[in-house]
Motif scaffolding. Structure first.
Motif, short mmCIF file in Angstrom:
data_model
loop_
_atom_site.label_atom_id
_atom_site.label_comp_id
_atom_site.label_asym_id
_atom_site.label_seq_id
_atom_site.Cartn_x
_atom_site.Cartn_y
_atom_site.Cartn_z
N ARG A 133 -6.81 17.53 14.97
CA ARG A 133 -5.77 16.68 14.42
C ARG A 133 -4.83 16.22 15.53
N HIS A 134 -4.53 14.92 15.51
CA HIS A 134 -3.58 14.34 16.46
C HIS A 134 -2.42 13.70 15.72
N GLY A 135 -1.97 14.35 14.66
CA GLY A 135 -0.85 13.81 13.91
C GLY A 135 -1.28 12.88 12.80
N THR A 136 -0.31 12.29 12.15
CA THR A 136 -0.57 11.38 11.04
C THR A 136 0.21 10.08 11.24
N ALA A 137 -0.27 9.05 10.55
CA ALA A 137 0.41 7.76 10.57
C ALA A 137 0.63 7.32 9.14
N SER A 138 1.65 6.50 8.94
CA SER A 138 1.92 5.94 7.61
C SER A 138 2.05 4.44 7.73
N LEU A 139 1.69 3.76 6.66
CA LEU A 139 1.65 2.29 6.67
C LEU A 139 2.40 1.77 5.44
N LEU A 140 3.23 0.77 5.63
CA LEU A 140 3.89 0.07 4.53
C LEU A 140 3.32 -1.33 4.51
N ALA A 141 2.73 -1.73 3.39
CA ALA A 141 1.96 -2.98 3.37
C ALA A 141 2.25 -3.78 2.11
N SER A 142 2.04 -5.09 2.22
CA SER A 142 2.13 -5.99 1.07
C SER A 142 0.87 -6.84 1.02
N LEU A 143 0.39 -7.06 -0.18
CA LEU A 143 -0.77 -7.91 -0.41
C LEU A 143 -0.31 -9.14 -1.18
N GLU A 144 -0.51 -10.33 -0.60
CA GLU A 144 -0.19 -11.56 -1.31
C GLU A 144 -1.30 -11.80 -2.33
N VAL A 145 -0.99 -11.58 -3.59
CA VAL A 145 -2.00 -11.47 -4.64
C VAL A 145 -2.88 -12.70 -4.72
N HIS A 146 -2.32 -13.88 -4.57
CA HIS A 146 -3.09 -15.09 -4.84
C HIS A 146 -3.68 -15.74 -3.59
N SER A 147 -3.54 -15.07 -2.45
CA SER A 147 -4.22 -15.55 -1.24
C SER A 147 -5.04 -14.44 -0.58
N GLY A 148 -4.65 -13.17 -0.82
CA GLY A 148 -5.35 -12.05 -0.22
C GLY A 148 -4.81 -11.64 1.14
N GLN A 149 -3.80 -12.36 1.65
CA GLN A 149 -3.23 -12.04 2.96
C GLN A 149 -2.44 -10.73 2.90
N VAL A 150 -2.53 -9.96 3.97
CA VAL A 150 -1.88 -8.65 4.04
C VAL A 150 -0.87 -8.65 5.17
N ARG A 151 0.33 -8.13 4.88
CA ARG A 151 1.34 -7.86 5.91
C ARG A 151 1.57 -6.36 5.93
N ALA A 152 1.62 -5.77 7.10
CA ALA A 152 1.79 -4.31 7.17
C ALA A 152 2.50 -3.94 8.45
N GLU A 153 3.13 -2.77 8.41
CA GLU A 153 3.76 -2.23 9.61
C GLU A 153 3.71 -0.71 9.54
N PRO A 154 3.52 -0.05 10.69
CA PRO A 154 3.56 1.41 10.70
C PRO A 154 4.99 1.89 10.50
N ILE A 155 5.16 2.99 9.81
CA ILE A 155 6.49 3.52 9.55
C ILE A 155 6.53 5.00 9.92
N ARG A 156 7.70 5.45 10.33
CA ARG A 156 7.92 6.85 10.66
C ARG A 156 8.45 7.62 9.45
N ARG A 157 9.29 6.94 8.65
CA ARG A 157 9.89 7.60 7.49
C ARG A 157 9.66 6.75 6.26
N ASN A 158 9.45 7.40 5.14
CA ASN A 158 9.22 6.71 3.87
C ASN A 158 10.47 6.88 3.01
N ASP A 159 11.51 6.11 3.33
CA ASP A 159 12.76 6.23 2.61
C ASP A 159 13.28 4.86 2.21
N SER A 160 14.44 4.83 1.57
CA SER A 160 15.00 3.58 1.07
C SER A 160 15.31 2.60 2.19
#
Length: 346
Positions: free
Chosen positions: A208-235
């Motif tokens: 194991r070399h740690g973990t990563a987290s991803l915050l992503a959005s899917l544009e429903v009617h085009s299929g395009q994805v926007r994402a960014e790696p995150i360190r914390r999952n908070d407000s």
């Protein structure tokens, strides 16, 4: 001198029906043979000529010519009671199916098998296998799930589906969620590539070399994805991502579909959203995040990149994830809605 069979005369509709049966690839071969016998008889061929042409016995030709002469097309059908009578009646088959749907006794284990069912009911393995196959019963399989206890499940579900099928004018529908704890795993031994007669193999042991987290959005009617790696999952992280989405779509209303995660429904998040009139949050029902289309895309990401990947560091894991998203967007297309509205066809 042998007697000549009486002439066979066909009405136009009868000829059309018989010719259709002969041409159809789905017609049973016994029905094709009977139709061909009648058609050849209508061409005034003798019984022995039909016998030689079709490679059947003369009694077979005589039988079906006679049946047709007496009862026309109905005479070419099998009489009731033809064939071997079933050894196991409907009541027994129903009992087998019903028992397969029950919880087995402790002596059997957690689920039925073909052999344990046969032994329990005192019947043959073959009939149990036949019943399970015909009724699409698979007691050896299991799928995990959880029912939603949300008392407002239906209106919330309809709101989400409504955005999928009939979005408001000048609106962008975005399916948003986090994929957390994506492990960066390395293997203790090299990958063995696929060869003829051998699938690819990976070592059971990993580093194991740690973990990563991803915050992503899917544009429903085009299929395009926007994402960014995150360190914390908070407000604060979620609000920062929403701000970037607003900047990416400066002239449109944004409808965000999200689950009930704490960062999505916190007081801080809801207060910030309330200050932005172009932003609308729509939440899935409790324990129904499967309504969120981003979950489908996360499954694609898992299958394509995560599950069989080998990563030497967390940074390599993140880089590979972002490279895949960039390549995915080059050919992205929306998920097709296949539900027809009929519950039995879902």
């Amino acid at each position: 001198m042998s007697r000549r069979a009486p002439p066979t005369e066909l009405a136009t509709e009868e000829r059309s029906t018989l010719e259709s049966q002969v041409r159809s690839p789905s017609t049973a071969q016994r029905d094709v043979l009977r139709a061909r016998i009648v058609l050849l008889a209508a061409e005034n061929l003798r019984n022995d000529q039909i016998q030689q042409k079709l490679g059947v016995s003369k009694p077979v030709v005589i039988k079906w010519r006679r049946r047709y002469a007496t009862d026309r097309l109905e005479g070419l059908a099998d009489l009731p009671g033809r064939g071997r009578r079933p050894k196991y009646d409907a009541a027994l088959r129903h009992r087998i199916a019903a028992t397969a749907c029950t919880t087995p006794p402790d002596s059997v284990g957690t689920h039925w098998s073909v052999r344990t069912l046969a032994r329990h009911l005192g019947v043959g393995v073959a009939v149990v296998r036949s019943v399970l196959s015909s009724e699409s019963l698979q007691p050896h399989r299991v799928r995990y799930g959880k029912d939603s206890p949300d008392p407002e499940f239906e209106p919330k579900m309809l709101a989400v589906v409504g955005l999928y099928l009939q979005p408001p004018d000048n609106a962008v529908v975005l399916s948003v969620d986090e994929k957390t704890s994506i492990q960066a795993l390395d293997r203790t031994q090299p990958r063995l590539p696929m060869k003829p007669h051998r699938i690819e193999r990976l070592s059971h042991e990993s580093k194991r070399h740690g973990t990563a987290s991803l915050l992503a959005s899917l544009e429903v009617h085009s299929g395009q994805v926007r994402a960014e790696p995150i360190r914390r999952n908070d407000s604060a992280t979620f609000i920062r991502f929403l701000r970037r989405l607003l900047n990416a779509y400066p002239a449109q209303e944004l409808y965000i579909i999200a689950d009930n995660g704490s960062s999505h429904r916190s007081k801080k998040t809801l207060a910030w959203v309330a200050k932005h009139q172009r932003l609308h949050l729509t939440f899935t029902p409790t324990h129904a995040s499967w309504l969120n289309q981003i979950e489908i895309w996360f499954d694609i990401l898992t299958r394509k990149v995560v599950r069989r990947g080998i990563f030497k560091s967390r940074e390599e894991r993140v880089e590979r994830l972002m490279n895949f998203i960039h390549a995915y967007n080059q050919e992205a297309r929306p998920f097709q809605w296949t539900y027809t509205g009929s519950p039995l066809a879902a």
